[in-house]
Design a protein around this motif. Structure first.
Motif: not given
Length: 506
Positions: A266-281, A357-368
């Motif tokens: 994993a590269v991180g974990r999503a949480n409420v604090f992170l979402k409020s500090l740096a909103p991402f989708e 589902r545990e909110r862990f974030i994983y890098f998958q690939d570059r768009v290109g």
């Protein structure tokens, strides 16, 4: 060291400095300087040929050029060290930096250029300080000795490695060039407690011959990015219980993630604090059209848990996007509008990530890098991670190539074999059949003595994609996945001609 102190002096004066790749060519240098609107060039004497190639043009543009050396081998280029040596060691007068604010430009750091010409990313004083603070967030202490072999024109090496040491008062050990065979000897020699990495660097360490003293070192923490799960596990098993802090970020990005839990892969974990500090989708992305998927209202569509999506980060006062120096068009291309509501703006990372589902974030690939084949998306990093488990493969680079009469791109893998190993076509076929979906198994394999990488240890795919799988052009051994023979067989001109004439069904 001289490079660092010169950079610090310029930063204190509020002068932006461009950190250039050591192997940059003359015209690329000129292009980069023009984009950054630079008025001053500091160069190592090793760049003499590059500097002299464009020196007249630089002088014509009013750019002064210095070598960081005691003498200059080039007429028209000054040596800077004599001036530095006689300069006062008193603090700079405050009026020199009276106009410097948090939003002032501190450094231009050029992107690696894996998808085009390098772009000068603007690093402000505030971003410089925030990135330098990353080490502290990961547990870097004043009594630590940090070992980095990353180039200092790279954000990780300069801002996190050296900058992080300045931030906390730690000791920094620099090596001019990475050496897998000397890495742990250096760590023992200099009492290193923290190492800095990028993913491929860790793979190189795991690929070295095993030694009896592999676990005899004082390293307690590793800080970096791009570490694949299979390498992560192998590294810990071999070199001991080192605390690994994997992070995600882009040089020009407006936010990032840190894996503070140690969850492998994993590269991180999503949480409420992170979402409020740096909103991402993470939003749905169409690989074929190379653009986000939008609904009937023209807005982007967030993906669900376990789905791969394009990472976009909202541009706000707390997460600004500074863009690229002197290139408003390229800056605008990284801004995505009308994402969740009309009128909003997000930074387009160009990276595909997934949240479980545990909110862990994983890098998958570059768009290109992700390509579409047989109506399915193929993530090259996932296929690479799978093929890396094959016992005769040392390194692998997966990419998509165009095939006449077929939609999308067909999978191909460039492979570097382990020392003394030979390519085993039947075994590779059986392995891919059992571990990969049929659409993801590479149809073509290219054996290379060494895989091309950038100076920041990123794999290069551009030339491989252009060269394709033509045995009449490529001198490296080529193999084709033959379903009838259940093996990867040599790709000869007859097979190639049948594919080109659309007589061979892929």
């Amino acid at each position: 060291p001289t490079y660092i102190w010169t950079w610090l002096a310029l930063a204190k004066l509020g002068c932006p400095m461009a950190c250039l790749n050591y192997n940059v060519r003359g015209r690329a240098l000129q292009h980069a300087l023009a984009a950054a609107r630079a008025t001053l060039v500091l160069a190592s004497p090793e760049l003499q040929a590059t500097v002299e190639e464009v020196l007249l043009d630089l002088h014509h543009d009013g750019i002064r050029v210095f070598y960081l050396s005691s003498v200059s081998p080039t007429p028209g280029v000054e040596a800077l060290l004599p001036t530095i040596e006689v300069a006062s060691d008193e603090p700079l007068p405050t009026h020199h930096r009276a106009g410097v604010t948090a939003k002032s430009k501190a450094v231009y750091i050029y992107t690696s250029g894996t998808t085009g010409l390098p772009k000068a990313a603007v690093i402000t004083e505030m971003k410089l300080m925030m990135v330098a603070n990353l080490g502290r967030l990961c547990g870097l202490r004043p009594d630590d000795v940090v070992y980095t072999t990353l180039p200092l024109y790279h954000a990780a090496g300069l801002l996190i490695g050296v900058g992080g040491c300045f931030e906390v008062g730690a000791t920094c050990v620099l090596r001019a060039k990475f050496s897998a065979s000397q890495f742990w000897d250096d760590c023992r020699r200099y009492n290193v407690s923290v190492i800095q990495y990028v993913g491929e660097l860790m793979r190189y360490l795991c690929n070295t011959p095993k030694r009896a003293n592999d676990r005899e070192h004082g390293v307690r923490l590793a800080l970096g990015n791009g570490l694949r799960a299979e390498v992560w596990k192998a590294f810990l098993q071999r070199f001991g219980p080192i605390s690994i802090w994997e992070f995600y970020g882009a040089t020009e990005g407006n936010a990032g993630f840190i894996n503070y839990t140690g969850k492998i892969g994993a590269v991180g974990r999503a949480n409420v604090f992170l979402k409020s500090l740096a909103p991402f989708e993470l939003i749905k992305y169409n690989v074929e059209t190379d653009e986000p998927v939008r609904d009937g209202r023209g807005l982007c569509i967030p993906v669900g848990p376990g789905e791969t999506g394009l990472l976009v980060i909202k541009i706000t006062k707390n997460t600004p996007f500074e863009g690229y120096a002197g290139d408003s068009q390229k800056t605008e291309r990284k801004v995505l509008r009308d994402v969740l509501v009309k009128g909003d703006t997000f930074f387009n990372s160009g990276d595909l990530l997934m949240i479980d589902r545990e909110r862990f974030i994983y890098f998958q690939d570059r768009v290109g890098d992700t390509f579409r084949w047989k109506g399915e998306n193929v993530a090259t990093t996932e296929v690479e991670a799978t093929l890396a488990m094959v016992n005769f493969i040392q390194e692998v680079n997966v990419y998509g190539v165009s095939v006449p009469g077929c939609e999308g791109r067909c999978g191909m893998a460039a492979i570097c074999l382990k020392a003394g190993a030979s390519f085993e076509g039947e075994n590779l076929y059986a392995f891919t059949r059992d571990t990969l979906p049929s659409y993801a198994a590479p149809r073509f394999v290219r054996i290379q003595d060494a895989l091309e990488i950038t100076g920041t240890f990123k794999q290069c795919k551009g030339n491989l994609v252009k060269e394709g799988f033509d045995p009449n052009v490529i001198k490296d051994p080529l193999f084709f996945r033959d379903d009838k023979k259940k093996s990867y067989v040599p790709l000869n001109p007859d097979i190639y001609a049948a594919i080109q004439d659309m007589k061979l069904n892929l």
